[in-house]
Design an enzyme around this catalytic site. Structure first.
Site: not given
Length: 482
Positions: A120, A150, A221-223, A278
């Site tokens: 993202h 992600d 902003g830490n993403s 599975l």
């Protein structure tokens, strides 16, 4: 004299006994809280140089959209109002989308410029600018993205870049100290500390997830930034926060390296993730029991932990393992699984074609089978995605104005170095100028990357390269890519 001696001896013995008791007490206390207090400076010093700021730009574009037409109910056979016929109440209109900008973080995992971040953070970007801790800037390109987890892999053209060693997130323990390193609110190189609050957390945010939960502050902003243990090892990629306000309010979540490692490897090698499944539907046993209780039913599955199998799809690995509705999966690969997120994390580290053991309960009796994992198509074949330019095994740069004059050409890419790879095998040498690939003009590295991606996803994975040798002689090469 003997009485005095005895008196002193008794006192000495008491002192020794107290000393031994104090030592034993101190040892026992130390065993309860090893390594306290924790010094996090080493981990911070290791992590900061390898965590980068990523600026995202999506340029303005022209799009065609359907809009409400006030004249849609009028008969307009000649299209005077832009909608021939009776309209139907809508009409197509071209609109200009605004330019979008954003930012996030990433982690350098190799000295030659591979960077892990969140899908993202980079998905849909036209331009990516990576800024290192020392303010060095690079343009980056996307190697591959995986919406299901992600995660994304991007690359810059750098050498001897600082990296963060990758640790084993499986070894993390609840209560263990960790650091979250990133660029919240564009505040570069920010470090926050906390503990691992929980593991294998599911939030329903991604198709495959098994989050590490931490109370280290994670904000916008830490993403894509790093979750680091006290040894200075990467154990997770920070992905999201839990908040009702949009800012940190107690808990952040990171994707464990057990999931990250294989996603990165697959994106580099195949251009897409080779996902083993599975092919069953199910839920955590405790969720199933709670749902049955809500309906006034009593359930005894022989356990309160594991994955309740609600449905087994045809031709999948689950059917091959003999699974049926009502079974409870309790182990995979010899490892206990208590909930669905743990099963997802295990499968995320496997590929179609891998063999695993699976243990499940049926009527409270254990059954163990060995099964070959399949992909979502029900086979073990490699799913091809868009390959990266690195498969060519070369370095490139746009030709200079001097070369344009010398060879009387307007554009081209010079091969500045040939490493092991497709170009070398095809006979392309240093100094060759690429002008066209598959009849498409090549004016930039991005043009070459686009053609490689197009071809790698097709049936015939061959690049037909036209260009000039350093002598000015025209040359043609057929370059197969896997």
């Amino acid at each position: 004299m003997m009485k005095k001696y005895s008196k002193y001896l008794l006192i000495a013995m008491c002192v020794v006994a107290v000393a031994f008791s104090a030592g034993a007490f101190m040892k026992a206390s130390a065993a309860k809280a090893p390594g306290q207090p924790v010094d996090l400076t080493y981990a911070a010093e290791k992590a900061l140089p390898a965590v980068v700021h990523i600026k995202y730009v999506q340029n303005s574009k022209t799009k065609t959209v359907e809009v409400e037409d006030p004249f849609g109910d009028f008969f307009d056979p000649f299209g005077f109002f832009g909608n021939p016929g009776n309209g139907g109440g809508t009409r197509k209109q071209k609109v200009q989308t605004p330019k979008r900008e954003g930012s996030g973080s990433g982690v350098i995992i190799s000295a030659d410029g591979y960077i892990v971040t969140n899908n993202h953070v980079v998905n849909g970007a036209d331009e990516l600018t990576v800024t290192l801790n020392d303010n060095t800037e690079f343009s980056a390109r996307i190697i591959g993205t995986d919406e299901t987890t992600d995660l994304a892999l991007i690359k810059v053209s750098g050498k001897d870049l600082p990296t963060l060693p990758i640790g084993d997130s499986d070894k993390l323990k609840v209560g263990e100290w960790v650091l979250a390193v990133g660029n919240p609110f564009n505040l570069n190189s920010t470090v926050t500390a906390g503990i691992v609050s929980a593991k294998s957390r599911g939030l329903g945010a991604n198709g495959v997830e098994s989050f590490i939960q931490t109370d280290a502050a994670i904000n916008a902003g830490n993403s894509g930034g790093a979750l680091v243990n006290t040894n200075g090892e990467l154990v997770g990629i920070n992905a999201m926060l839990y908040s009702q306000t949009g800012s940190y309010s107690g808990y952040g979540f990171a994707i464990p390296t057990t999931i990250m490692n294989k996603v990165v490897e697959d994106l580099k090698k195949y251009g897409t993730v080779q996902r083993a499944v599975l092919d069953i539907q199910g839920t955590d046993v405790h969720n199933y029991i709670d749902a049955q209780k809500a309906e006034g039913k009593t359930v005894d599955l022989g356990t309160h932990e594991g994955i309740y199998v609600a449905k087994v799809n045809e031709n999948g690995s689950g059917e091959d393992a003999g699974l049926k509705e009502g079974d409870v999966i309790i182990e995979v690969g010899g490892k206990q699984v208590k909930k669905m997120t743990e099963l997802q994390e295990f499968l995320a580290s496997k590929r179609p074609g891998d063999k695993i053991s699976i243990t499940y309960l049926r009527d409270k009796k254990k059954i163990t089978k060995t099964v070959t994992l399949k992909n979502t198509k029900g086979n073990t074949e490699v799913v091809k995605g868009a390959a990266d330019i690195d498969v060519l095994g070369g370095n490139f740069r746009p030709i200079s104005d001097t070369q344009k004059q010398e060879f009387s050409i307007n554009y081209g890419l010079e091969v500045t170095k040939v490493n092991s790879g497709a170009l070398k095998e095809a006979g392309v040498t240093k100094g060759f100028i690429i002008q066209k690939v598959n009849d498409q003009p090549i004016k930039s590295i991005e043009d070459l990357q686009d053609v490689v991606k197009q071809v790698s996803g097709g049936k015939e994975s061959v690049l037909w390269i036209q260009g000039l040798q350093p002598t000015g002689k025209k040359a043609y090469f057929a370059v197969p890519i896997e």
